[in-house]
Design a protein around this motif. Structure first.
Motif, PDB file in Angstrom:
ATOM      1  N   PRO A   1       0.824  -1.208   0.000  1.00 23.12           N
ATOM      2  CA  PRO A   1       0.000   0.000   0.000  1.00 23.12           C
ATOM      3  C   PRO A   1       0.862   1.263   0.000  1.00 23.12           C
ATOM      4  O   PRO A   1       1.967   1.278   0.559  1.00 23.12           O
ATOM      5  N   GLN A   2       0.369   2.326  -0.627  1.00 22.84           N
ATOM      6  CA  GLN A   2       1.128   3.569  -0.801  1.00 22.84           C
ATOM      7  C   GLN A   2       1.647   4.145   0.511  1.00 22.84           C
ATOM      8  O   GLN A   2       2.761   4.624   0.568  1.00 22.84           O
ATOM      9  N   GLY A   3       0.883   4.099   1.573  1.00 19.78           N
ATOM     10  CA  GLY A   3       1.296   4.680   2.844  1.00 19.78           C
ATOM     11  C   GLY A   3       1.882   3.668   3.808  1.00 19.78           C
ATOM     12  O   GLY A   3       1.837   3.867   5.012  1.00 19.78           O
ATOM     13  N   ALA A   4       2.444   2.581   3.267  1.00 18.23           N
ATOM     14  CA  ALA A   4       2.959   1.502   4.116  1.00 18.23           C
ATOM     15  C   ALA A   4       4.437   1.257   3.835  1.00 18.23           C
ATOM     16  O   ALA A   4       4.981   1.712   2.830  1.00 18.23           O
ATOM     17  N   GLY A   5       5.067   0.522   4.728  1.00 17.00           N
ATOM     18  CA  GLY A   5       6.466   0.158   4.554  1.00 17.00           C
ATOM     19  C   GLY A   5       6.880  -0.856   5.593  1.00 17.00           C
ATOM     20  O   GLY A   5       6.063  -1.356   6.362  1.00 17.00           O
ATOM     21  N   MET A   6       8.168  -1.148   5.587  1.00 13.38           N
ATOM     22  CA  MET A   6       8.746  -2.041   6.588  1.00 13.38           C
ATOM     23  C   MET A   6       9.978  -1.358   7.163  1.00 13.38           C
ATOM     24  O   MET A   6      10.804  -0.836   6.421  1.00 13.38           O
ATOM     25  N   LEU A   7      10.070  -1.359   8.495  1.00 14.14           N
ATOM     26  CA  LEU A   7      11.216  -0.779   9.183  1.00 14.14           C
ATOM     27  C   LEU A   7      12.063  -1.908   9.744  1.00 14.14           C
ATOM     28  O   LEU A   7      11.613  -2.675  10.592  1.00 14.14           O
ATOM     29  N   PHE A   8      13.294  -2.027   9.241  1.00 15.68           N
ATOM     30  CA  PHE A   8      14.271  -3.003   9.712  1.00 15.68           C
ATOM     31  C   PHE A   8      15.097  -2.303  10.790  1.00 15.68           C
ATOM     32  O   PHE A   8      15.733  -1.287  10.516  1.00 15.68           O
ATOM     33  N   VAL A   9      15.089  -2.845  11.998  1.00 21.03           N
ATOM     34  CA  VAL A   9      15.811  -2.223  13.108  1.00 21.03           C
ATOM     35  C   VAL A   9      16.866  -3.186  13.611  1.00 21.03           C
ATOM     36  O   VAL A   9      16.599  -4.375  13.813  1.00 21.03           O
ATOM     37  N   TYR A  10      18.068  -2.663  13.841  1.00 26.10           N
ATOM     38  CA  TYR A  10      19.193  -3.445  14.361  1.00 26.10           C
ATOM     39  C   TYR A  10      19.458  -3.045  15.812  1.00 26.10           C
ATOM     40  O   TYR A  10      19.245  -1.886  16.191  1.00 26.10           O
ATOM     41  N   PRO A  11      19.959  -3.988  16.632  1.00 26.86           N
ATOM     42  CA  PRO A  11      20.230  -3.665  18.042  1.00 26.86           C
ATOM     43  C   PRO A  11      21.237  -2.520  18.194  1.00 26.86           C
ATOM     44  O   PRO A  11      21.107  -1.701  19.093  1.00 26.86           O
ATOM     45  N   GLU A  12      22.219  -2.483  17.316  1.00 26.94           N
ATOM     46  CA  GLU A  12      23.244  -1.436  17.320  1.00 26.94           C
ATOM     47  C   GLU A  12      23.490  -0.993  15.886  1.00 26.94           C
ATOM     48  O   GLU A  12      23.296  -1.777  14.954  1.00 26.94           O
ATOM     49  N   ALA A  13      23.951   0.234  15.712  1.00 30.60           N
ATOM     50  CA  ALA A  13      24.301   0.717  14.371  1.00 30.60           C
ATOM     51  C   ALA A  13      25.423  -0.152  13.811  1.00 30.60           C
ATOM     52  O   ALA A  13      26.325  -0.584  14.546  1.00 30.60           O
ATOM     53  N   ARG A  14      25.356  -0.435  12.505  1.00 29.89           N
ATOM     54  CA  ARG A  14      26.321  -1.334  11.863  1.00 29.89           C
ATOM     55  C   ARG A  14      26.350  -1.083  10.368  1.00 29.89           C
ATOM     56  O   ARG A  14      25.552  -0.333   9.846  1.00 29.89           O
ATOM     57  N   SER A  15      27.236  -1.778   9.702  1.00 26.07           N
ATOM     58  CA  SER A  15      27.284  -1.770   8.243  1.00 26.07           C
ATOM     59  C   SER A  15      26.215  -2.741   7.741  1.00 26.07           C
ATOM     60  O   SER A  15      26.134  -3.873   8.229  1.00 26.07           O
ATOM     61  N   VAL A  16      25.376  -2.293   6.807  1.00 27.70           N
ATOM     62  CA  VAL A  16      24.327  -3.162   6.279  1.00 27.70           C
ATOM     63  C   VAL A  16      24.296  -3.100   4.757  1.00 27.70           C
ATOM     64  O   VAL A  16      24.651  -2.093   4.152  1.00 27.70           O
ATOM     65  N   GLY A  17      23.876  -4.209   4.189  1.00 29.68           N
ATOM     66  CA  GLY A  17      23.646  -4.301   2.750  1.00 29.68           C
ATOM     67  C   GLY A  17      22.377  -5.093   2.510  1.00 29.68           C
ATOM     68  O   GLY A  17      22.096  -6.048   3.229  1.00 29.68           O
ATOM     69  N   PHE A  18      21.601  -4.675   1.545  1.00 29.30           N
ATOM     70  CA  PHE A  18      20.346  -5.347   1.204  1.00 29.30           C
ATOM     71  C   PHE A  18      20.421  -5.818  -0.240  1.00 29.30           C
ATOM     72  O   PHE A  18      21.165  -5.274  -1.047  1.00 29.30           O
ATOM     73  N   TRP A  19      19.617  -6.821  -0.567  1.00 38.42           N
ATOM     74  CA  TRP A  19      19.455  -7.249  -1.947  1.00 38.42           C
ATOM     75  C   TRP A  19      17.979  -7.443  -2.194  1.00 38.42           C
ATOM     76  O   TRP A  19      17.161  -7.350  -1.270  1.00 38.42           O
ATOM     77  N   MET A  20      17.618  -7.731  -3.425  1.00 35.76           N
ATOM     78  CA  MET A  20      16.209  -7.821  -3.807  1.00 35.76           C
ATOM     79  C   MET A  20      15.786  -9.243  -4.169  1.00 35.76           C
ATOM     80  O   MET A  20      14.787  -9.442  -4.861  1.00 35.76           O
ATOM     81  N   LYS A  21      16.545 -10.236  -3.695  1.00 36.99           N
ATOM     82  CA  LYS A  21      16.203 -11.630  -3.968  1.00 36.99           C
ATOM     83  C   LYS A  21      14.757 -11.901  -3.540  1.00 36.99           C
ATOM     84  O   LYS A  21      14.355 -11.536  -2.436  1.00 36.99           O
ATOM     85  N   ASN A  22      14.002 -12.525  -4.435  1.00 35.49           N
ATOM     86  CA  ASN A  22      12.600 -12.893  -4.189  1.00 35.49           C
ATOM     87  C   ASN A  22      11.697 -11.699  -3.871  1.00 35.49           C
ATOM     88  O   ASN A  22      10.603 -11.871  -3.341  1.00 35.49           O
ATOM     89  N   THR A  23      12.149 -10.496  -4.175  1.00 41.79           N
ATOM     90  CA  THR A  23      11.328  -9.302  -3.976  1.00 41.79           C
ATOM     91  C   THR A  23      10.714  -8.945  -5.320  1.00 41.79           C
ATOM     92  O   THR A  23      11.430  -8.793  -6.313  1.00 41.79           O
TER      93      THR A  23
END
Length: 156
Positions: free
Chosen positions: A62-84
């Motif tokens: 939905p247009q006004g929706a999303g997902m927030l990924f939260v980590y316990p501590e700040a870190r280096s992160v990388g995402f990919w789009m597999k199966n998205t």
């Protein structure tokens, strides 16, 4: 005259209420910048299993929706789009709740990593192209209970 004064008092109370900060909720984020403000209803991904699943296999968001990924501590992160299956904007946020980087229109199914930086506390995923249309960019502030009030630029 008494009715008129009562109406003025109610009007002043209503105006004061409009100035109050909205309450922080686990199921939404608020964003603000020189472009204005926005609110997204979110799903919270705050453990390994939820972060690994993310928005995979979804045919729409939905247009006004999303997902927030939260980590316990700040870190280096990388995402990919597999199966998205849908294009997404990835908004990388530091420990103060400030947007550090925006990756627009990530390509569905792309296996190349999208790096967010080395000091990422959270990532907000929303529909592809929406961040640019709204003006969400580095420097935008995000408000959510996941950000410690004493460090947050716009705390709860």
């Amino acid at each position: 005259m008494k009715r008129f004064l009562g109406a003025l008092a109610l009007g002043a109370l209503a105006a004061g209420a409009a100035l109050a900060e909205p309450a922080c909720r686990d199921d939404e984020v608020l964003l603000r910048g020189d472009w204005g403000q926005a609110r997204f209803t979110i799903e919270l991904a705050d453990d390994e299993a939820e972060r690994a699943q993310g928005l995979m296999h979804r045919e729409s968001l939905p247009q006004g929706a999303g997902m927030l990924f939260v980590y316990p501590e700040a870190r280096s992160v990388g995402f990919w789009m597999k199966n998205t299956l849908i294009p997404l904007d990835m908004i990388f946020i530091d420990a103060t709740g400030t947007v550090a980087r925006v990756h627009s229109n990530a390509t569905p199914g792309d296996l190349n990593p999208i790096m967010g930086g080395s000091d990422v506390k959270a990532v907000l995923e929303i529909n592809g192209g929406l961040a640019e249309r709204m003006g969400i960019a580095p420097g935008t502030q995000l408000r959510h209970p996941a950000f410690a009030a004493e460090r947050a630029g716009w705390g709860c």
